[in-house]
Design an enzyme around this catalytic site. Structure first.
Site, PDB file in Angstrom:
ATOM      1  N   ASP A 236      -8.079   5.705  -2.386  1.00 55.53           N
ATOM      2  CA  ASP A 236      -7.230   4.602  -1.924  1.00 55.53           C
ATOM      3  C   ASP A 236      -6.648   3.892  -3.131  1.00 55.53           C
ATOM      4  O   ASP A 236      -7.306   3.061  -3.768  1.00 55.53           O
ATOM      5  CB  ASP A 236      -8.039   3.627  -1.067  1.00 55.53           C
ATOM      6  CG  ASP A 236      -7.129   2.713  -0.275  1.00 55.53           C
ATOM      7  OD1 ASP A 236      -5.966   2.532  -0.707  1.00 55.53           O
ATOM      8  OD2 ASP A 236      -7.549   2.195   0.763  1.00 55.53           O
TER       9      ASP A 236
ATOM     10  N   CYS B 176       0.805  -1.209   0.000  1.00 57.06           N
ATOM     11  CA  CYS B 176       0.000   0.000   0.000  1.00 57.06           C
ATOM     12  C   CYS B 176       0.843   1.267   0.000  1.00 57.06           C
ATOM     13  O   CYS B 176       0.471   2.256  -0.625  1.00 57.06           O
ATOM     14  CB  CYS B 176      -0.972  -0.011   1.163  1.00 57.06           C
ATOM     15  SG  CYS B 176      -0.172  -0.145   2.762  1.00 57.06           S
TER      16      CYS B 176
ATOM     17  N   HIS C 135      -2.202   0.652   7.101  1.00 54.96           N
ATOM     18  CA  HIS C 135      -2.503   0.956   5.712  1.00 54.96           C
ATOM     19  C   HIS C 135      -2.033   2.370   5.398  1.00 54.96           C
ATOM     20  O   HIS C 135      -1.791   3.177   6.300  1.00 54.96           O
ATOM     21  CB  HIS C 135      -4.026   0.824   5.502  1.00 54.96           C
ATOM     22  CG  HIS C 135      -4.430   0.842   4.059  1.00 54.96           C
ATOM     23  ND1 HIS C 135      -3.868   0.019   3.127  1.00 54.96           N
ATOM     24  CD2 HIS C 135      -5.374   1.567   3.404  1.00 54.96           C
ATOM     25  CE1 HIS C 135      -4.429   0.240   1.957  1.00 54.96           C
ATOM     26  NE2 HIS C 135      -5.345   1.191   2.094  1.00 54.96           N
TER      27      HIS C 135
END
Lengths: 305, 675
Positions: free
Chosen positions: B492, B432, B476
Site C-alpha cells: 500500500d 491514494c 482506496h
C-alpha cells in the site's frame, strides 16, 4: 296522589266514550304535557264528544269553533269595535279566550285563519290592536281534521302541524263497544250529567308533576337513537327535529305519570312515539304521512341497549 | 364580503351549492392543511423545485382563504391552473408515464383539490389523495424517517376525517381517537407484513430505479476519481463479523483490479471467471455477513481473500445467485447489483494468491505505454540497475517513495499529460490513486509485474450495534506486486506517505486545515454519536423491515412450524389470523363496555339465560314489556320475573342506581332458576 286523579279522569271519560281507553289516555297525556291535540278521522266517530268530555270532567271553560272556508282570523281572535259612548275602540274577545277550544274541521279554513289559531296555540297569547292579551290558563286546543284527501280542504303545512304535540285517530269502535253505544243513553244527555272530577288546580299540579318525571341518561340515549333513525331513513323526506325530540320526551313524561311512575321507560316513549312522530314525518315519494305500520317498523329497527 | 359572495355566485352560474356558506370550519381546514402539508413534505426531497414552490403557494393560498373565511376561487380559474400544471409537468418530464410525473401530478392535484373544497365529499377526496401520496413517497425512499412521516400524515388525515364527521368535538379527543384507530390497525398491519406473500425485489421495479446514478467505484481509475468519492459520507456496505473483526490494516475490500494503463488512466481487464477460487485459502478464517448498497457493478467487495468453503458464500436479495471467482482474486456477482443485498462470506486474509501465474497475466502486468512519463521510467531503470531480484527492486522503490516526502492530500493539484512524472517530480501531492499509480508504474518500469487494486480499506465499528460500517470515503487504491515464490504481494504505497490512513482512516491521515464533510469530522463527538445511533437504527430497519424477503418469510414461517407454504396456504393463514384478530378486537370492545356498566352486565346475563330458554328479548323491547311477556309465557315464575325486570327498569331509568341496589339485582338474577 296525583296519579289517582288521572285514573279517575280516565275512568269517567271511558264511561262516555266507549272502547277508546288508549286514545283517551293519549289525549290526557297531551293535556298534562301542555300540548295541543290533533284528532284526525272521518266524521261521526266521536271527535267532538272527546273534547266535550274533557271540558266537563276538568271543569274547563269550553268553546267550540267550527272552521269554514269563510272564517276570518278576527272571528276567532276577537275584534275591536268603536264604542260611541266612550269614544274609543273596545276589544271584544273571540272564542279563543277559553280554556279548552274545540277547533272543528280545522282544515276547512283558509291558511290565514289556520295560522291565526296556530300562532295563538304556540304563543298562548294574542296580539290585537297593538295590545298583547294573555290567553287563559290552562289553554288546550283539540283540533279535528278530516282526512286530507277530502274536497274543499286546505291541508295544514308541516310547520303548523309541528304545533300539535300529538295526532291521534279515533277510528271505528270495536263491535262490543259500538253495540253498547247503540243501545245506551244519548251521549249528549250523558255528557251534560258529568261533573268535574278534578279541579283546575289539581290539573295544574298534574302538569307540574309531569315536568318532574325523571328522564335518565339511558333514556336520552334511546331517544337520540330514535331521532337518528328517522334522520337516516332514506324513505323519509326529513327526520325529526330537536323540537320533535323535546315533544317526544314531554309526552313520554306525561304517559309515565299517568302510569304512576316517577321515571320514563323506553316503553313510554314507544307508546307515544307513533302519535308524536306520525304527523311530523313525510314519505319521500308522495309527501304523505308515514303509516302506523311504518312507524312501528321504525321503532323496531332501533335496538335498546 | 357579502357582496363579493353574491358576485361569486353569479359567476358560478347560480349553482345552489355555491349559495351555501363554505362547509369547512376553521378547525377542519387546519387539520386538512396539516395532513396535506405533512404528506407533501417528504416528497420535497426529490420533486423539482418549481413543483414544491407551486404546492407551497397553493397551500398558502388555501390557508389564507380559510383564515379570511373566503369562498374557494372560481371554477374556471382552477381549471386553468390545473391545465397549466399539467402542461408544466409534461414540460418537465416529457411525458405523463411512470412514477415521477405521476407523483408530481398527484401532488399538484392535491393542492388544487384543497382549493375547490365546497362540500364534505371534496374533503374526503382530498384525504384519499393524501393517503395515496403517503404510499407514493416509498417509491423514492424507504428509510425509517420516511415511514415516520407517512405515519404522521396518515394520522393527521384520519383526524381530519374525524373532524369532518363531528365538527364540534374536542381536538384532544379527536387526536386520541385517530391514534386509537391507527393502533387498532397495527395488528392487521403486522399480520399483512409478516404473512402477505412476498415478491422478490421492489414491486415497482421500473427501469429508472435500476439505472439511477449511484456513487461507488468505477471500472476505470484516473487521478482524482477516488478523491472525488472520498468526500461522500454515504455508506457503501455494512459488515457483521461473527467473531472479532480483523485488524484495520488487514481490512482490504477488493473491487476492480486495474492492469491496463494508457499513461493516465487505469482500466480493468476482463478477468477469467470460475466457480471456485484460483488459489488455496489458508491461514485464519473470518466469517462475516455483508450488506451491500446497490452500486450497479458486479464486484462483491469481499474481504481479501474470499473462499468457497462449505456455506462460505450465500446471498439473498436481488443479487442472489452463484458467486464467481476470478483470476484477479475477486469475487463477482452474477449480475450488476441493483438493490440492497446481503451475503454470508468467509475470508482468509493470509492466503497467497497467484503462486502459479500465467505468462499472459504477467506480461499484461508489465505493459507500459510508450511515450508517457519518461522521467519515471528513467528513474525505474536506475532503481533496477544492479538489483539481484525483484524483491530488491521492490525494496528500492519502497524506500525511494518513503524518502521522497510526498504529501497525502484530498485536494491534489491538477496533473497534465505525464501524470506520474508530474506527481513524482513536480507537485508531489496526491491521493491514494496517485501513490498506487506511481508505484505500479515505477515497478513495471523496473521490470517487476505489478497492478493497481481498487476497493475499500478500513471502516468504522459502530459502537451501538457493533457493525462495521464502510463508507464511500473509505474508497482506496493500492498495488500488488508479483514476486516469484510469493505470488501477488499487497503493497500500500499510500501507507508510505500517510500510515495513519490505513490504521485510523481518512480523517486522521489528512493534514490539518483540509475541509471534510461535517459528518466525518472527528472533533464533533456528539454528532458522531448521534450518527452512530441513527445508522444502527437504519441498519436494523434495513435488515428487519426492508430485508424481509421471501427467504426471510420462509424462515419465519418455518420457525412457526409451517414447513412448505405457497400462496394458497399463506392466504388461508392470513384469513385465519385476520379472523382471530377481528374476534379479539370485538371481544376486547365488548369487555370494555361491560366493564363500564355492571348493571348492564347483569341484565345481559338475564336476557341470555331466557333467550336460551326460548324467550329472547327483541332488540327494541323495553324491560317492562319484556317482563310482562315473560310473565305470560312463564306464569309460574311471573312474580319473580316481573320483580327482576321492574327492578332493572327502575335502576336503569330511575333516579340513579347505587351499588347496593345493583348488587341486589345481581344476586336476584344469579339466584333465578328457570323451572
Amino acid at each position: 296522589m296525583p296519579d289517582r286523579h288521572a285514573d279517575r279522569l280516565l275512568e269517567a271519560a271511558s264511561r262516555v266514550i266507549l272502547g277508546k281507553e288508549h286514545e283517551l289516555r293519549l289525549a290526557l297525556a297531551c293535556l298534562i304535557a301542555r300540548g295541543h291535540l290533533l284528532v284526525e278521522d272521518v266524521p261521526g266517530v266521536g271527535k267532538t264528544t272527546l273534547a266535550h268530555v274533557f271540558a266537563r270532567l276538568l271543569g274547563l271553560q269550553f268553546q267550540r269553533v267550527q272552521f269554514t272556508s269563510d272564517l276570518l282570523p278576527a272571528d276567532i281572535v276577537g275584534v275591536s269595535i268603536f264604542d260611541r259612548e266612550t269614544g274609543s275602540f273596545r276589544f271584544h274577545p273571540g272564542p279563543l279566550f277559553a280554556q279548552l277550544i274545540l277547533a272543528d274541521e280545522i282544515n276547512r279554513a283558509t291558511p290565514k285563519t289556520q295560522s291565526a289559531l296556530l300562532e295563538a296555540m304556540e304563543e298562548r297569547q294574542i296580539t290585537a290592536d297593538g295590545r298583547t292579551l294573555a290567553l287563559p290558563s290552562p289553554f288546550f286546543v283539540i283540533a279535528t281534521q278530516n282526512p286530507a284527501n277530502q274536497i274543499g280542504t286546505f291541508p295544514l303545512p308541516e310547520s303548523q302541524l309541528d304545533r300539535f304535540l300529538m295526532r291521534i285517530h279515533l277510528g271505528y269502535p270495536a263491535r262490543a263497544a259500538e253495540r253498547a253505544l247503540l243501545m245506551g243513553e244519548d251521549r249528549r244527555r250523558l255528557l251534560e250529567r258529568q261533573q268535574p272530577v278534578i279541579s283546575i288546580d289539581e290539573l295544574r299540579a298534574l302538569q307540574r308533576a309531569a315536568q318532574d318525571v325523571i328522564v335518565a341518561d339511558a333514556l336520552i340515549d334511546y331517544v337520540q337513537a330514535l331521532l337518528a333513525a328517522t334522520r337516516t331513513d332514506a324513505s323519509l323526506v326529513a327526520g325529526l327535529s330537536p323540537r320533535a325530540g323535546l315533544a317526544l320526551i314531554a309526552a313520554a313524561r306525561a304517559w309515565a305519570l299517568i302510569d304512576g311512575r316517577d321515571h320514563v321507560l323506553p316503553e313510554d316513549v314507544q307508546a307515544v312515539f307513533p302519535h308524536v312522530a306520525g304527523h311530523r314525518l313525510h314519505l319521500a315519494g308522495d309527501g304523505r304521512n308515514v303509516s302506523p305500520a311504518a312507524l312501528l317498523r321504525l321503532l323496531q329497527s332501533v335496538a335498546l341497549h | 364580503m357579502r357582496a363579493e359572495r353574491m358576485r361569486h355566485d353569479a359567476h358560478a352560474g347560480g349553482a345552489i351549492a355555491s349559495l351555501t356558506p363554505p362547509s369547512l370550519t376553521l378547525q377542519q381546514g387546519l387539520w386538512l392543511l396539516a395532513a396535506a402539508g405533512v404528506t407533501l413534505a417528504p416528497h420535497a426531497s426529490y420533486l423539482p423545485w418549481w413543483i414544491i414552490t407551486a404546492c407551497a403557494s397553493l397551500l398558502g393560498w388555501r390557508a389564507w382563504l380559510l383564515w379570511q373565511r373566503r369562498l374557494p376561487p372560481h371554477r374556471v380559474l382552477l381549471l386553468l391552473l390545473t391545465l397549466a400544471c399539467g402542461v408544466a409537468v409534461r414540460q418537465e418530464y416529457g411525458h405523463f408515464f411512470g412514477k415521477d410525473p405521476g407523483v408530481a401530478l398527484l401532488a399538484l392535484l392535491l393542492c388544487l383539490k384543497l382549493l375547490e373544497i365546497r362540500r364534505s365529499r371534496d374533503v374526503r377526496a382530498a384525504v384519499l389523495l393524501c393517503f395515496f401520496l403517503q404510499m407514493a413517497v416509498f417509491f423514492e425512499d424507504q428509510s425509517p424517517l420516511i415511514a415516520l412521516a407517512a405515519l404522521s400524515g396518515t394520522w393527521l388525515a384520519v383526524v381530519t376525517l374525524l373532524a369532518l364527521a363531528d365538527a364540534n368535538a374536542a381536538h384532544r379527543a379527536q387526536m386520541r381517537t385517530g391514534a386509537l384507530l391507527l393502533a387498532q390497525g397495527l395488528p392487521f398491519m403486522l399480520m399483512l407484513f409478516l404473512l402477505f406473500p412476498r415478491v422478490q425485489g421492489p414491486l415497482w421495479g421500473l427501469p429508472a430505479d435500476a439505472t439511477g446514478a449511484r456513487s461507488g467505484l468505477s471500472d476505470t481509475m484516473s487521478p482524482g476519481s477516488i478523491s472525488d468519492l472520498s468526500v461522500s459520507p454515504d455508506i457503501a456496505f455494512r459488515v457483521e463479523f461473527s467473531g472479532s473483526p480483523p485488524e484495520p490494516s488487514a481490512r482490504y475490500w477488493r473491487g476492480p483490479v486495474f492492469t491496463r494503463f494508457d499513461g493516465r488512466t487505469w482500466r480493468a481487464e476482463r478477468p477469467i471467471e470460475a466457480s471456485t477460487p484460483f488459489y488455496t485459502p489458508s491461514g485464519r478464517r473470518f466469517d462475516y455477513r455483508i450488506t451491500l448498497e446497490p452500486h450497479d457493478q458486479r464486484w462483491l467487495l469481499a474481504l481479501d481473500f474470499p473462499g468457497a468453503g462449505a456455506g462460505a458464500v450465500r446471498g439473498d436479495g436481488a443479487g442472489a445467485g452463484p458467486i464467481r471467482f476470478t483470476n484477479l482474486a475477486q469475487a463477482l456477482l452474477p449480475r450488476p447489483l441493483q438493490s440492497r443485498s446481503r451475503f454470508e462470506l468467509s475470508a482468509w486474509p493470509g492466503t497467497a494468491t497467484g503462486l502459479q501465474e500465467t505468462a499472459a497475466t504477467l506480461t499484461a502486468a508489465l505493459a507500459l505505454p510508450d511515450g508517457f512519463n519518461p522521467r519515471s521510467r528513467e528513474l525505474a531503470r536506475q532503481l533496477a540497475a544492479g538489483a539481484g531480484s525483484d524483491a530488491v527492486i521492490l525494496d528500492r522503490v519502497v524506500s525511494y517513495l518513503s524518502e521522497s516526502r510526498l504529501t497525502y492530500t484530498l485536494k491534489p493539484p491538477l496533473l497534465g499529460r505525464d501524470a506520474v512524472d508530474e506527481f513524482l517530480f513536480e507537485t508531489r501531492r496526491g491521493f491514494c490513486e496517485h501513490f498506487a499509480s506511481a508505484f505500479t508504474v515505477l515497478l513495471r518500469g523496473a521490470g517487476v509485474p505489478a497492478r493497481v487494486v481498487a476497493g475499500y480499506q478500513g471502516g468504522e465499528v459502530n459502537p451501538i450495534d457493533g457493525n462495521l460500517v464502510v463508507r464511500q470515503s473509505d474508497a482506496h487504491a493500492w498495488a500488488e506486486v508479483w514476486l516469484g515464490g510469493r505470488g501477488w504481494v499487497r503493497v500500500d504505497p499510500t501507507a508510505l506517505a500517510a500510515p495513519q490512513r490505513i490504521e485510523a482512516g481518512l480523517a486522521a491521515a489528512l493534514p490539518e486545515g483540509e475541509d471534510l464533510p461535517l459528518m466525518m469530522r472527528q472533533d464533533l463527538g456528539w454528532l458522531r454519536n448521534l450518527r452512530h445511533r441513527w445508522e444502527a437504527l437504519a441498519n436494523a430497519w434495513d435488515q428487519r423491515v426492508l430485508g424481509y424477503n421471501p427467504e426471510r418469510q420462509r424462515e419465519f414461517l418455518a420457525s412457526l412450524g409451517f414447513g412448505k407454504v405457497g400462496w394458497p396456504q399463506l392466504v388461508a393463514l392470513m384469513s385465519g389470523v385476520g379472523l382471530i384478530l377481528i374476534g379479539g378486537l370485538m371481544a376486547w370492545a365488548s369487555w370494555q363496555r361491560r366493564l363500564q356498566d355492571p348493571l348492564e352486565r347483569s341484565w345481559q346475563v338475564f336476557c341470555k339465560r331466557l333467550a336460551r330458554a326460548g324467550h329472547p328479548r327483541a332488540p327494541w323491547e323495553g324491560p317492562h314489556d319484556y317482563g310482562r311477556r315473560l310473565a305470560l309465557a312463564l306464569p309460574r315464575q311471573a312474580d319473580e320475573l316481573l320483580r327482576i325486570t321492574a327492578s332493572y327498569a327502575r335502576l336503569r331509568y330511575g333516579s340513579g342506581a347505587n351499588r347496593a341496589d345493583i348488587r341486589a339485582l345481581n344476586r336476584q338474577i344469579r339466584n333465578f332458576e328457570l323451572q
